[in-house]
Motif scaffolding. Structure first.
Motif, PDB file in Angstrom:
ATOM      1  N   VAL A 281       0.868  -1.172   0.043  1.00  0.00           N
ATOM      2  CA  VAL A 281       0.104  -0.028  -0.056  1.00  0.00           C
ATOM      3  C   VAL A 281       0.839   1.207  -0.101  1.00  0.00           C
ATOM      4  O   VAL A 281       0.760   2.171  -0.889  1.00  0.00           O
ATOM      5  N   GLU A 282       1.909   1.269   0.862  1.00  0.00           N
ATOM      6  CA  GLU A 282       2.655   2.338   0.966  1.00  0.00           C
ATOM      7  C   GLU A 282       3.545   2.516  -0.456  1.00  0.00           C
ATOM      8  O   GLU A 282       3.335   3.764  -1.088  1.00  0.00           O
ATOM      9  N   ASN A 283       3.915   1.621  -0.924  1.00  0.00           N
ATOM     10  CA  ASN A 283       4.628   1.734  -2.348  1.00  0.00           C
ATOM     11  C   ASN A 283       3.542   2.251  -3.375  1.00  0.00           C
ATOM     12  O   ASN A 283       3.851   3.163  -4.214  1.00  0.00           O
TER      13      ASN A 283
ATOM     14  N   LEU B 247       2.773   5.761  -2.629  1.00  0.00           N
ATOM     15  CA  LEU B 247       3.913   6.699  -3.029  1.00  0.00           C
ATOM     16  C   LEU B 247       4.213   7.092  -4.351  1.00  0.00           C
ATOM     17  O   LEU B 247       4.092   8.177  -4.732  1.00  0.00           O
ATOM     18  N   LEU B 248       3.952   5.928  -5.260  1.00  0.00           N
ATOM     19  CA  LEU B 248       3.935   6.161  -6.686  1.00  0.00           C
ATOM     20  C   LEU B 248       2.658   7.155  -7.366  1.00  0.00           C
ATOM     21  O   LEU B 248       2.938   7.996  -7.822  1.00  0.00           O
TER      22      LEU B 248
ATOM     23  N   PHE C 147       3.880  14.622   0.777  1.00  0.00           N
ATOM     24  CA  PHE C 147       4.311  15.096  -0.361  1.00  0.00           C
ATOM     25  C   PHE C 147       5.557  15.651  -0.240  1.00  0.00           C
ATOM     26  O   PHE C 147       6.388  15.562  -1.175  1.00  0.00           O
ATOM     27  N   ASN C 148       5.851  16.199   0.704  1.00  0.00           N
ATOM     28  CA  ASN C 148       7.219  16.439   1.095  1.00  0.00           C
ATOM     29  C   ASN C 148       7.857  17.334  -0.126  1.00  0.00           C
ATOM     30  O   ASN C 148       9.014  17.413  -0.381  1.00  0.00           O
ATOM     31  N   GLU C 149       7.297  18.715  -0.277  1.00  0.00           N
ATOM     32  CA  GLU C 149       7.764  19.513  -1.387  1.00  0.00           C
ATOM     33  C   GLU C 149       7.975  19.103  -2.759  1.00  0.00           C
ATOM     34  O   GLU C 149       9.060  19.283  -3.207  1.00  0.00           O
TER      35      GLU C 149
ATOM     36  N   ILE D  74       7.241  10.749   0.402  1.00  0.00           N
ATOM     37  CA  ILE D  74       8.081  10.007   1.236  1.00  0.00           C
ATOM     38  C   ILE D  74       6.955   9.159   1.939  1.00  0.00           C
ATOM     39  O   ILE D  74       5.740   9.581   2.275  1.00  0.00           O
ATOM     40  N   ILE D  75       7.273   8.202   2.473  1.00  0.00           N
ATOM     41  CA  ILE D  75       6.597   7.132   3.246  1.00  0.00           C
ATOM     42  C   ILE D  75       6.963   7.600   4.723  1.00  0.00           C
ATOM     43  O   ILE D  75       8.141   7.820   5.232  1.00  0.00           O
TER      44      ILE D  75
END
Length: 191
Positions: free
Chosen positions: A95-97, A100-101, A127-129, A133-134
């Motif tokens: 789910v994280e991957n 993230l995609l 979103f981290n600018e 990132i997870i």
């Protein structure tokens, strides 16, 4: 005496001319004012129509954007990878991957997260600018006291929660610099 009469006659003509001139100027000023007011009224009406068209266009644009967010939310909630995680046959890492995609390609979401029925974040992507990132398990938070969580939990299957604009809160504090948000939520049900 004749000179006085001609002088009186000249003054009389000057008075008549002056009166006629003033009346003519007054009529022209009134006519100008009427036409100018008509032009101003027409300009205002045109501006009002243009503003209505602009606002209508902006409303359609916002409505389309909101529909896209709802569509994206339903995609995330109903895709096979997430459903497998919910029913226990898939992994959190999958789910994280996947998310993230999704965040990297969409570039529209500050956070994407799954919050369980107790209000605990189980998966979160920041979103981290522009570099998604997870979020690590240690940094996940409980959101049970947040309005968006309690309101989403009241909804039925495929119903969508949408917040008003507010400021993002992390670890109980308003994020600085201030970050306005609209939050969307959909309840997740066991299959």
């Amino acid at each position: 005496m004749m000179k006085e009469s001609s002088l009186e006659l000249v003054f009389k003509h000057i008075k008549i001319f002056s009166a006629a001139f003033l009346i003519t100027v007054f009529v022209f000023i009134c006519a100008y004012a009427v036409f100018e007011k008509r032009d101003v009224d027409l300009d205002r009406a045109t501006l009002a129509r243009e503003q209505e068209i602009f606002i209508s266009g902006q409303k359609r644009l916002i409505d389309n954007e909101l529909r896209e967010r709802v569509s994206d939310l339903l995609y995330l909630a109903e895709n096979a990878v997430f459903k497998n995680y919910i029913d226990g046959s898939g992994s959190k890492e999958d789910v994280e991957n996947e998310w993230l995609l999704f965040a990297d390609k969409m570039k529209k979401y500050d956070q994407i997260r799954y919050i369980d029925g107790n209000g605990d974040e189980k998966v979160r992507i920041n979103f981290n600018e522009g570099k998604p990132i997870i979020v690590t398990a240690e940094a996940l938070q409980n959101k049970s006291n947040m309005k968006y969580f309690s309101e989403t939990m009241k909804l039925g299957r495929r119903n969508i929660y949408r917040s008003t604009f507010d400021l993002n809160v992390e670890n109980g504090d308003i994020e600085v610099p201030a970050k306005p948000m609209i939050r969307f939520g959909v309840p997740v049900f066991d299959l």
